[in-house]
Design a protein around this motif. Sequence first.
Motif, PDB file in Angstrom:
ATOM      1  N   ILE A  41       4.002 -12.430  -2.158  1.00  0.00           N
ATOM      2  CA  ILE A  41       4.645 -11.292  -1.520  1.00  0.00           C
ATOM      3  C   ILE A  41       4.324 -10.006  -2.284  1.00  0.00           C
ATOM      4  O   ILE A  41       4.062  -8.959  -1.698  1.00  0.00           O
ATOM      5  CB  ILE A  41       6.176 -11.542  -1.410  1.00  0.00           C
ATOM      6  CG1 ILE A  41       6.906 -10.312  -0.852  1.00  0.00           C
ATOM      7  CG2 ILE A  41       6.809 -11.901  -2.719  1.00  0.00           C
ATOM      8  CD1 ILE A  41       7.031 -10.395   0.629  1.00  0.00           C
ATOM      9  N   GLN A  42       4.239 -10.122  -3.624  1.00  0.00           N
ATOM     10  CA  GLN A  42       3.971  -8.926  -4.433  1.00  0.00           C
ATOM     11  C   GLN A  42       2.559  -8.393  -4.220  1.00  0.00           C
ATOM     12  O   GLN A  42       2.282  -7.227  -4.498  1.00  0.00           O
ATOM     13  CB  GLN A  42       4.168  -9.216  -5.925  1.00  0.00           C
ATOM     14  CG  GLN A  42       5.608  -9.394  -6.351  1.00  0.00           C
ATOM     15  CD  GLN A  42       6.089 -10.812  -6.160  1.00  0.00           C
ATOM     16  OE1 GLN A  42       5.351 -11.679  -5.673  1.00  0.00           O
ATOM     17  NE2 GLN A  42       7.338 -11.067  -6.521  1.00  0.00           N
ATOM     18  N   ASP A  45       3.134  -6.564  -0.574  1.00  0.00           N
ATOM     19  CA  ASP A  45       4.254  -5.660  -0.343  1.00  0.00           C
ATOM     20  C   ASP A  45       4.538  -4.884  -1.624  1.00  0.00           C
ATOM     21  O   ASP A  45       5.053  -5.435  -2.600  1.00  0.00           O
ATOM     22  CB  ASP A  45       5.472  -6.486   0.076  1.00  0.00           C
ATOM     23  CG  ASP A  45       6.705  -5.617   0.256  1.00  0.00           C
ATOM     24  OD1 ASP A  45       6.588  -4.385   0.117  1.00  0.00           O
ATOM     25  OD2 ASP A  45       7.783  -6.185   0.526  1.00  0.00           O
ATOM     26  N   GLU A  46       4.222  -3.603  -1.630  1.00  0.00           N
ATOM     27  CA  GLU A  46       4.405  -2.795  -2.828  1.00  0.00           C
ATOM     28  C   GLU A  46       5.889  -2.739  -3.208  1.00  0.00           C
ATOM     29  O   GLU A  46       6.253  -2.658  -4.388  1.00  0.00           O
ATOM     30  CB  GLU A  46       3.828  -1.391  -2.607  1.00  0.00           C
ATOM     31  CG  GLU A  46       3.979  -0.416  -3.767  1.00  0.00           C
ATOM     32  CD  GLU A  46       3.426  -0.914  -5.108  1.00  0.00           C
ATOM     33  OE1 GLU A  46       2.520  -1.778  -5.113  1.00  0.00           O
ATOM     34  OE2 GLU A  46       3.900  -0.449  -6.149  1.00  0.00           O
TER      35      GLU A  46
END
Lengths: 353, 544
Positions: A41-42, A45-46
Amino acid sequence: MSNHDIPEENLPERSTAHGEVSVPDENPFADPGLPPHEHRIQDIDEGAARRSERTVALLFTISMLCTVGFIASYFAIPRDKSIFVFPIGHINAMNFALGLTLGVALFCIGAGAVHWARTLMSDVEIADERHAIEADPETKQKVLADFAQGAKESALGRRGLIRTTMFGALALLPLSGVFLLGGLGPKPEEKLRHTLWAKGKLLVNMNTDQPLRPADIPVGSLTFAKPDGLEESDEDFQQQIAKAALMIIRIQPENIKDKRELDWSHDGIVAYSKICTHVGCPISLYEQQTHHVLCPCHQSTFDLSDGGRVLFGPAGHALPQLHIGVNQDGFLEARGDFAEPVGPAFWERGAEK
Amino acid sequence: MSSTTRNASRRQAPAGERVADWADGRLGVYSLAKSNMRKIFPDHWSFMLGEVCLYSFIIIILTGVYLTLFFHPSMNEVVYHGSYVPLQGQLMSEAFNSTLHISFDVRGGLLIRQIHHWAALIFIGGMLVHMMRVFFTGAFRKPREVNWIFGFLLLVLGMFTGFTGYSLPDDLLSGTGVRFMEGAILSTPIVGTYMSFFLFGGEFPGGDFVARFYTVHILLLPGIMMGLLVGHLILVFYHKHTQFAGPGRTEKNVVGMPLLPVYMAKAGGFFFLVFGVIAIIAAIASINPIWAIGPYRPDQVSTGAQPDWYMGFSEGLIRVMPGWEINFLGHTLVLGVAIPLIVVFPLVLVVIAVYPFLEAWVTGDRREHHILDRPRNAPTRTGLGVAWLTWYFVMLVGGGNDLWATHFHLSINSITWFVRIAFFVAPVLAFLVTKRICLGLQRRDRDKVLHGRESGIIKRLPHGEFIEVHEPLDADQLHTLTAHEQYEPAQLGPAVDENGVERQVSRGEKLRTKLSKGYYGEGNQIPKPTVEEYKEITSGHGHH
Ligand code: HEM
Ligand code: FES
């Protein structure tokens, strides 16, 4: 793969060669190669990445606060204060505070670093090549040739005199070291055979430091004694007590089963070495009814109404008995040293008399 | 070089690079870093066990050095005047006195003592578990046998370092342990008495052993261990880490993350995690409260005396051994002590050291192995490992026979007999059961490959029968479950050689063939599915 020197035909085949991705139709079990990287996710997605960053920073900050807490505890908490902590109970406050602050300070650095690595650092798997450890034949030949050359130039093979004397000198030299170690201790000689007990030595109560009279030993009691003149402050107290420690009990004379034991007793009072014949623990438990004593270390059990015989446990021989009597002033005294070495057995101990 | 260009280049290169340049010119750091900075480490939870050992060793050294600043390794008797009231005025050795001082009068001293001791327990426990990981996955095979030996030596030396450290405070409990050791040394035939006198500088306990143990504890053994540890790590780097089978993982590569940054952050972070956890344990759990035990006196003892856990198996050995003693020609052979402590104790350890060589001899395999075995795929090895562990734990149980007896109201006698029988029987049972389980798991893997995974979905066939739908495995799983190698059992070969001359078959060769059958013969491993079997099943009617 270096298969060359295996005489065995039973080695399994290594079919999948490195990196080779076979067509699944031919071999469904073939190595399909590294799976594609899956994004976390990192990675996409900032916002999630920034949350991770904040978590890591929070952990590092907690660590700093804990270190400050450690220093504060070091100065603020009295050394001997104790506090109640559920569910542990009463513990030293300083140890608790210092340990906890230090522990959390360390832990948070670790947790921060690991979280950082797991969420923000690249997690793309990379393959590194391995290289055979064994040298190739040329290298091997070269090394062997170099060695042969060096050996030849040294002339060690040809000059036998040098070789023999050199090995002789090198082999003898360590002897000096061995002899230096001889100073580590005196020779055993007869030291393990003798204790401080001797004819006429009074039996002194270990607790009260008073010479014992028969009346001081009631039936059913267990009394520890030492030889008269041995004081705790003596330089060799520990060595002496390690051999001379005595336990005294009283048995109805008619209950004494062993003839020699009866001869060496006084009015039912018998004295035995307190040092277990297994590996030397002091014996401390006494069963009044049976006159058995038990060593707390490995549970050897001895029968003090039957010559100190071993009833149970790993001890290999009976407890030595001390021949006692009463002197003209009415005090218990030894009639000589133990007839055999006390404590654990050893090579020179010899057969029991 | 003109001053302008020098200034220019100085402005360009950042400070870090200039330091690195300086070091490279003298130490060659760039070449070193080239092959190591992005070195790949595979990831698996069990690969962290070795790190636990490394980090607890570092923690032990840091705290140990701190303790040396306050500890007095002397057996001179002094009167206690410190702040622990119950012992004031009592005679004790300086060693005990200074340990009290560390515990009560040095700020944070108790914490450091407790961290040192807890770290020691975790260090040795960690080494044992790490070794089990290496054993059960076959990571000890060529080319890693030497590193296995290094690790084995670290375990043994760690035990002795722990024992000598435990003895330093000269308290009643540890003194009893030292006496135990003296009894063991005395039981050595011929030289035992001399060895004991040389170790203790005369009769037990004498005035020397604390000072001697101190040197051994803080210098000699840690020094050797430090050397072995560095060697161990260099070899790990040199061989590159092993990995489990899986897609893209072969005998010729190593798949994972690079040292910089991922592994450095994870491993470096893990050091702090281990240290943090040990510090927290030391904050809340007291260990070896010597003040409650009192100073050593050879004529006193505390009941329920127990050594640190890693010595427990020797305690068990000596407790269950019958007290055999043979007297002949004026000499005494103390078998009751010598057999457990001088023969079996080293034997239990040495079998660990030699195992890799035994297995290599049985397989005759001289290739390198970098893909780890799943324990189930080496049933005989796994069985032997579990048998050893069982043996070890049976003896640990024996070492606490009095505790079991008092806690569970059992008789010492029956526990002792139980342990005596279990000493011989339990490892055999453990071996058989483990092997069975491994074979069962192998069979399950085989079924999974051939028939797919149970999906949990029940389907009703047209004629009314209910079946569970099996999902076929994907290519990754098919490969992972069939990647292991299987040996054929060795054959004795023809009794007559090619010239018709009768061949002499050595006894070693016969034994090897027998062992090989035991490892790889029929019924001792489940043949993995072949491509043909798979194709036949999948080409036909799908499942079933
Ligand atoms: C490498 C493995 C080591 C192990 C397993 C180990 C283990 C131990 C143990 C169990 C104790 C008893 C602590 C207690 O409860 O009182 C101890 C004491 C001690 N150790 Fe170590 N130790 C190791 C290395 C070191 C090193 C490298 C040093 C110093 C450079 C050191 C210095 C000390 C000192 C001074 C004591 C006595 C102080 C005291 O007992 O409070 N140790 N050690
Ligand atoms: S020392 Fe007494 S039973 Fe072992």
